[in-house]
Each structure stands twice: as structure tokens, then as C-alpha cells.
Design a protein around this motif. Structure first.
Motif, short mmCIF file in Angstrom:
data_model
loop_
_atom_site.label_atom_id
_atom_site.label_comp_id
_atom_site.label_asym_id
_atom_site.label_seq_id
_atom_site.Cartn_x
_atom_site.Cartn_y
_atom_site.Cartn_z
N LEU A 79 0.83 -1.21 0.00
CA LEU A 79 0.00 0.00 0.00
C LEU A 79 0.86 1.26 0.00
N GLY A 80 1.97 1.21 0.74
CA GLY A 80 2.87 2.35 0.79
C GLY A 80 3.45 2.68 -0.57
N LEU A 81 3.79 1.65 -1.34
CA LEU A 81 4.32 1.88 -2.68
C LEU A 81 3.24 2.51 -3.58
N GLY A 82 2.00 2.08 -3.37
CA GLY A 82 0.90 2.70 -4.13
C GLY A 82 0.71 4.16 -3.78
N VAL A 83 0.75 4.47 -2.49
CA VAL A 83 0.61 5.86 -2.04
C VAL A 83 1.79 6.69 -2.53
N LEU A 84 2.99 6.11 -2.50
CA LEU A 84 4.18 6.81 -2.96
C LEU A 84 4.08 7.12 -4.46
N THR A 85 3.58 6.18 -5.24
CA THR A 85 3.40 6.41 -6.67
C THR A 85 2.44 7.56 -6.92
N ASP A 86 1.33 7.58 -6.19
CA ASP A 86 0.35 8.67 -6.31
C ASP A 86 0.99 10.00 -5.92
N PHE A 87 1.76 10.00 -4.85
CA PHE A 87 2.42 11.22 -4.36
C PHE A 87 3.39 11.77 -5.40
N ALA A 99 4.80 15.47 -9.94
CA ALA A 99 5.24 15.58 -11.34
C ALA A 99 4.37 16.55 -12.12
N ILE A 100 3.07 16.59 -11.83
CA ILE A 100 2.18 17.47 -12.61
C ILE A 100 2.02 18.83 -11.97
N SER A 101 2.59 19.02 -10.79
CA SER A 101 2.49 20.32 -10.12
C SER A 101 3.29 21.37 -10.88
N ARG A 102 2.74 22.58 -10.96
CA ARG A 102 3.43 23.67 -11.64
C ARG A 102 4.57 24.22 -10.80
N ALA A 103 4.53 23.98 -9.49
CA ALA A 103 5.60 24.43 -8.59
C ALA A 103 5.81 23.35 -7.53
N PRO A 104 6.54 22.28 -7.88
CA PRO A 104 6.70 21.15 -6.95
C PRO A 104 7.26 21.55 -5.60
N ALA A 105 8.20 22.48 -5.56
CA ALA A 105 8.80 22.87 -4.28
C ALA A 105 7.77 23.52 -3.37
N ARG A 106 6.84 24.26 -3.94
CA ARG A 106 5.82 24.94 -3.12
C ARG A 106 4.82 23.96 -2.53
N GLU A 107 4.73 22.77 -3.10
CA GLU A 107 3.82 21.76 -2.55
C GLU A 107 4.19 21.42 -1.12
N PHE A 108 5.47 21.55 -0.78
CA PHE A 108 5.92 21.19 0.56
C PHE A 108 5.63 22.28 1.59
N LEU A 109 5.01 23.36 1.15
CA LEU A 109 4.52 24.38 2.08
C LEU A 109 3.10 24.07 2.54
N ARG A 110 2.51 23.04 1.98
CA ARG A 110 1.13 22.66 2.31
C ARG A 110 1.11 21.54 3.34
N ALA A 151 2.12 9.58 5.91
CA ALA A 151 1.40 8.35 5.54
C ALA A 151 2.32 7.37 4.84
N ILE A 152 3.12 7.87 3.91
CA ILE A 152 4.05 7.00 3.18
C ILE A 152 5.06 6.38 4.13
N ALA A 153 5.62 7.20 5.03
CA ALA A 153 6.59 6.68 5.99
C ALA A 153 5.98 5.63 6.91
N SER A 154 4.73 5.87 7.33
CA SER A 154 4.08 4.90 8.23
C SER A 154 3.77 3.59 7.53
N PHE A 155 3.53 3.65 6.21
CA PHE A 155 3.32 2.42 5.46
C PHE A 155 4.62 1.66 5.24
N LEU A 156 5.67 2.38 4.83
CA LEU A 156 6.92 1.73 4.46
C LEU A 156 7.77 1.37 5.67
N ALA A 157 7.48 1.96 6.83
CA ALA A 157 8.21 1.60 8.05
C ALA A 157 7.20 1.38 9.18
N PRO A 158 6.30 0.38 9.01
CA PRO A 158 5.19 0.21 9.96
C PRO A 158 5.65 -0.10 11.38
#
Length: 256
Positions: free
Chosen positions: A56-64, A69-80, A89-96
Motif C-alpha cells: 500500500l505504501g508503494l501505491g501511495v508513494l506512486t500517487d504522491f 510531477a504534474i504540479s506547476r511548482a513542486p517545491a511549493r507543494e511542501f509548504l502545504r 502516511a508514506i513513511a508509516s506504510f513503508l516503516a510500519p
């Protein structure tokens, strides 16, 4: 724009039938993931749960990564905040085994997806039930998400130091009794941080609960934008906008 990126953008933001089905599939994936999280949080950690977590974590990571990739300002996404909840969520899946306690934070993904404009607009179009009960559904979703997020916070902050919080069930029990202000007193959170968490659960939880009660019990109104003043909600049989008096033409199915 590279063809692959254009294809992703069409799926995530487009208005085609394929894009609509894709976003419904994402919502179904998130709901199934949340159900898995809730059920397995009350089970002892075993190898099959860890394996499912990683898949599931790999699926969530792919979506993330696709969203970045489609964001016009990927760096700004990390301000949200929503971006960081995805990271958690990804970390909790991949390191349960390391981040088991924050698993309930994964439910925030479903709330974010349900709040996207494209999906809301499509649900209003496709589902008469959602159209009639949109505010009640969203209010109930907010309340459920709050309960499980605070359950995760209580479990992470108290497990190992508070003998009364020995499992996620104990944390869920405390959250619900605090939210409803029942306060049986058999489980308490000691110290300043524990009291602050309790106060936060009571204030925010009661607010969300009364919001749900408000939208459930108030008179039903339809959503239709007034062309003059923009008022969104009207009586089902309204002929004129009550704010500006403009004649309305609210579509209906002809039922009494």
C-alpha cells in the motif's frame, strides 16, 4: 509538456470519463486503505500486515510522486500541510514497525481527496444522494477523520508512558469519551501535554459534532447559484432568490 506528464495531468485534473473513473478509483483505494488501517490497528503486528503495508505504501508513494510531477511548482507543494500528511502516511506504510502509532494519520488522505474540486463536482453530478446530503456527508467525514487522527496522536504521545493507553482501542475509547464530554475517568492523560490534548479533543470534537447535528436537522435546501448575487442554497420550491429577488429556474426531477 512531455507526453507522460500530459497523460498524468489529464487523469488527475481532466474532465473526461476516464479521468472521472481514475479519481473514483483513487477514492476507493483510499477508503479501502483507511479500512485496512483501522482493522489492522487493533491486531498484533504480523508479517502479512507488514507486507500489505509496504504494498500500500508503494501505491501511495506512486500517487504522491505523480502529483508532484504534474504540479506547476513542486517545491511549493511542501509548504502545504496536506503534502506533509502524505509524507507521514508514506513513511508509516513503508516503516510500519517504526511508525505504527501514526498510522491513523493516513486517513487525512481521504479527506483531502474528498475535498478536491474535481471530485466534489463529479459526485454532485453522478450521485443524487451526495447532492442532497453533501454537507452532512462532509461534516460526518470531518468528524470521523478528527476522531481517528486524535486517536493516533493520543496513542503516539501516551503509549509506553501511560499505563492506561496500552493499545489503539484505549486511545480510541479515550478520544470518543472526551469528544462527547462523557469523561468516565477510567482513562486520563497526565501532565500538561495530556491536559492540553484533552482540551483540544473536547473543544474541536464538540464543535464538529454540533456541526454535523446542525446540517442533519436543519431544513433541506438545494444548491443552485443565483445568477445575480451568487447565493448558493435555496428552498427546493423557491421561485425567487431570498437575497436579491432574482427569478430562479432551479431544475428538478418533477417529483412531488
Amino acid at each position: 509538456m512531455p507526453p507522460f506528464k500530459a497523460r498524468l495531468q489529464a487523469l488527475y485534473e481532466g474532465d473526461t470519463h476516464q479521468a472521472h473513473r481514475f479519481r473514483y478509483a483513487l477514492l476507493a483505494f483510499d477508503i479501502a486503505t483507511v479500512a485496512f488501517v483501522i482493522v489492522t490497528s487493533f491486531l498484533p503486528l504480523s508479517l502479512w500486515i507488514v507486507a500489505c503495508d509496504v504494498v500500500l505504501g508503494l501505491g501511495v508513494l506512486t500517487d504522491f510522486l505523480a502529483r508532484l510531477a504534474i504540479s506547476r511548482a513542486p517545491a511549493r507543494e511542501f509548504l502545504r500541510l496536506s503534502t506533509w500528511t502524505d509524507v507521514i502516511a508514506i513513511a508509516s506504510f513503508l516503516a510500519p514497525m517504526i511508525m505504527q502509532g501514526v498510522g491513523f494519520l493516513r486517513i487525512l488522505r481521504t479527506l483531502r481527496l474528498l475535498r478536491t474540486y474535481q471530485l466534489l463536482d463529479r459526485l454532485r453530478h453522478d450521485s443524487p444522494v451526495f447532492q442532497r446530503n453533501e454537507e452532512a456527508i462532509l461534516a460526518a467525514t470531518n468528524l470521523v477523520v478528527f476522531v481517528f487522527v486524535m486517536t493516533g496522536v493520543v496513542y503516539v504521545s501516551q503509549n509506553g508512558t501511560n499505563p492506561a493507553i496500552g493499545s489503539p482501542v484505549d486511545a480510541l475509547y479515550f478520544t470518543v469519551t472526551s469528544l462527547t464530554t462523557t469523561g468516565y475517568g477510567d482513562i486520563t492523560l497526565p501532565g500538561t501535554s495530556g491536559r492540553l490534548i484533552s482540551v483540544f479533543v473536547m473543544i474541536c470534537g464538540v464543535t464538529l459534532f454540533f456541526r454535523l447535528a446542525q446540517v442533519v436537522f436543519r431544513p433541506y435546501k438545494v444548491r443552485f447559484s443565483c445568477p445575480t448575487c451568487g447565493l448558493q442554497r435555496h428552498e427546493p420550491d423557491a421561485v425567487h432568490c431570498k437575497a436579491c429577488g432574482t427569478t430562479l429556474n432551479i431544475p428538478d426531477d418533477g417529483a412531488d
